[in-house]
Design an enzyme around this catalytic site. Structure first.
Site, PDB file in Angstrom:
ATOM      1  N   LYS A 188       0.833  -1.202   0.000  1.00 34.97           N
ATOM      2  CA  LYS A 188       0.000   0.000   0.000  1.00 34.97           C
ATOM      3  C   LYS A 188       0.880   1.271   0.000  1.00 34.97           C
ATOM      4  O   LYS A 188       2.091   1.176   0.028  1.00 34.97           O
ATOM      5  CB  LYS A 188      -0.950  -0.035   1.199  1.00 34.97           C
ATOM      6  CG  LYS A 188      -1.771  -1.339   1.294  1.00 34.97           C
ATOM      7  CD  LYS A 188      -2.891  -1.436   0.283  1.00 34.97           C
ATOM      8  CE  LYS A 188      -3.477  -2.817   0.102  1.00 34.97           C
ATOM      9  NZ  LYS A 188      -4.322  -3.337   1.172  1.00 34.97           N
TER      10      LYS A 188
HETATM   11  C1  PLP Z   1      -5.305  -4.479   1.672  1.00 33.52           C
HETATM   12  C2  PLP Z   1      -6.771  -4.374   1.705  1.00 33.52           C
HETATM   13  C3  PLP Z   1      -7.549  -4.643   2.843  1.00 33.52           C
HETATM   14  C4  PLP Z   1      -7.013  -5.307   4.070  1.00 33.52           C
HETATM   15  O1  PLP Z   1      -5.888  -4.744   4.585  1.00 33.52           O
HETATM   16  P1  PLP Z   1      -4.859  -5.632   5.439  1.00 33.52           P
HETATM   17  O2  PLP Z   1      -3.991  -4.586   6.066  1.00 33.52           O
HETATM   18  O3  PLP Z   1      -4.126  -6.506   4.478  1.00 33.52           O
HETATM   19  O4  PLP Z   1      -5.632  -6.392   6.439  1.00 33.52           O
HETATM   20  C5  PLP Z   1      -8.899  -4.370   2.800  1.00 33.52           C
HETATM   21  N1  PLP Z   1      -9.489  -3.902   1.695  1.00 33.52           N
HETATM   22  C6  PLP Z   1      -8.789  -3.670   0.566  1.00 33.52           C
HETATM   23  C7  PLP Z   1      -9.503  -3.130  -0.619  1.00 33.52           C
HETATM   24  C8  PLP Z   1      -7.425  -3.930   0.523  1.00 33.52           C
HETATM   25  O5  PLP Z   1      -6.729  -3.753  -0.607  1.00 33.52           O
END
Ligand code: PLP
Length: 390
Positions: A188
């Site tokens: 991210k």
């Molecule tokens: C990455 C992601 C999540 C979950 O995040 P984590 O930190 O991996 O638990 C939820 N929704 C979307 C759209 C994501 O890309």
């Protein structure tokens, strides 16, 4: 085979300043529930323009807490897009509720507000908008749908830290949503290893999120159900979890946040380099439409490819790119296709927009440390593979 370094579809950017910030915490007094967490929460709220931010262990935990704060419980329904990461839907299940899938636009993968409106029932407690790839869903329209249903609007902004809707930063919750969630997984915009946060406005919701993060325990005497027998006293008022982010991670988060603008600017620059170079390829186009590009946070660079026009399967193209040292991903398999949700009665054919998006989408490499030369390399490789050159 390629002799050039492998280019993954995503990668974190961690520098010496980040490492030093983490080491400072490790040498200090608080590894968790200390000042670095509070500082990260202030820094994040300032970055997105929200009233408050609460840091938690993951984006999934943030979704779980945001649903709890929205009052989601057994028998309730939460409307979510059919194209998203499974965690968006699962957060309803954790609380004994059910996700109800809405269809998406076949060309952007973003939820269609009209489809969300059709899925609303008397049991709808929340709607989750997903900013796929970093392009914002239509929050103003979805907030009208949510308000009419007496439901909360939660933004799953796991892809959209640093993005904007007009002049409003994503996460400010200033144009119709109650809360937004972020993920700090390494792919991210910024990372804490694993980590996440909820942002929003309204002190009641903030309190619910904080309560849920800490077992449901209240430590503020003003909110006890009766008189406190002594200073050791606390009350468990709801069933929560331990969703606390450590100070070690929070220090990394604050250090990463300082670079957020630079990271997002680099993502936008690379995305626009892709946009230009892909004009030469018929039957391949960017998923983000021109009008949405300036505010897009570009977690992903997704293209839509008419594989049939080239007589190539997506699996062949993915393998061909991999043989040239280029990583790709597909975001996402529509959630109603997952065996778990099929087993709960969902039929993917009910989501033609999601299926049409899914059959064409491919995420090409995009991360801040890439160079424009890498974009050339990816587009040249894609052209060669689509035209069937070995
Ligand atoms: C990455 C992601 C999540 C979950 O995040 P984590 O930190 O991996 O638990 C939820 N929704 C979307 C759209 C994501 O890309």
């Amino acid at each position: 085979m390629s002799d050039r370094p492998f280019l993954p579809y995503a990668r974190q950017s961690v520098d010496d300043e980040d490492v030093e910030a983490v080491v400072r915490v490790l040498r200090g007094d608080f590894l968790t529930t200390g000042p670095a967490v509070a500082a990260f929460e202030r820094d994040l709220a300032a970055a997105v323009g929200s009233e408050w931010a609460v840091a938690v262990t993951s984006g999934t935990a943030a979704l779980h807490a945001a649903c709890f704060a929205a009052g989601v419980g057994p028998g309730d329904e939460v409307v979510v897009p059919a194209v998203t990461f499974v965690a968006t839907a699962n957060c309803a299940r954790y609380l004994g509720a059910d996700p109800v899938f809405a269809d998406v636009d076949p060309d952007t993968g973003l939820v269609r507000p009209e489809s969300a409106a059709e899925r609303v029932t008397s049991r709808t407690r929340a709607i989750v908008a997903v900013h796929l790839g970093g392009a914002s869903a239509d929050v103003p329209a979805l907030s009208t749908v949510a308000a009419r249903a007496g439901a909360s609007l939660i933004e799953d902004a796991a892809h959209a830290l640093g993005g904007r809707r007009g002049e409003t930063p994503v996460g400010a919750c200033a144009d119709g949503s109650q809360t937004a969630i972020f993920s700090f997984h390494p792919v991210k915009q910024i990372t804490t290893g694993e980590g996440g946060a909820v942002t929003g406005h309204g002190t009641a919701r903030e309190r619910q999120v904080r309560l849920f993060r800490d077992h449901g325990i209240e430590r503020d005497g003003a909110r006890f159900t009766g008189p406190a027998p002594g200073p050791w006293y606390y009350e468990q008022q709801a069933l929560g979890h331990n969703l606390r982010l450590t100070d070690i991670q929070a220090a990394l988060g604050s250090s990463q946040l300082k670079k957020l603008d630079r990271f997002v600017a680099a993502r936008r620059r690379l995305a626009s380099a892709y946009d230009v170079r892909l004009r030469g390829l018929a039957d391949v186009r960017p998923a983000v439409p021109p009008a949405a590009r300036t505010g897009c946070a570009y977690h992903l660079y997704q293209v839509l490819v008419d594989f049939a026009e080239y007589g190539r399967s997506r699996a062949e193209v993915v393998a061909g790119l991999r043989a040239r040292g280029i990583g790709t991903q597909v975001h996402y398999i529509p959630v109603p296709m997952q065996p778990y949700y099929r087993g709960r009665g969902w039929v993917p054919e009910a989501f033609p927009g999601a299926l049409r998006f899914y059959e064409r989408t491919l995420s090409l490499p995009l991360f801040p440390a890439m160079h424009e030369g890498d974009v050339d390399r990816v587009v040249d490789a894609l052209r060669a593979v689509l035209h069937g050159r070995a």
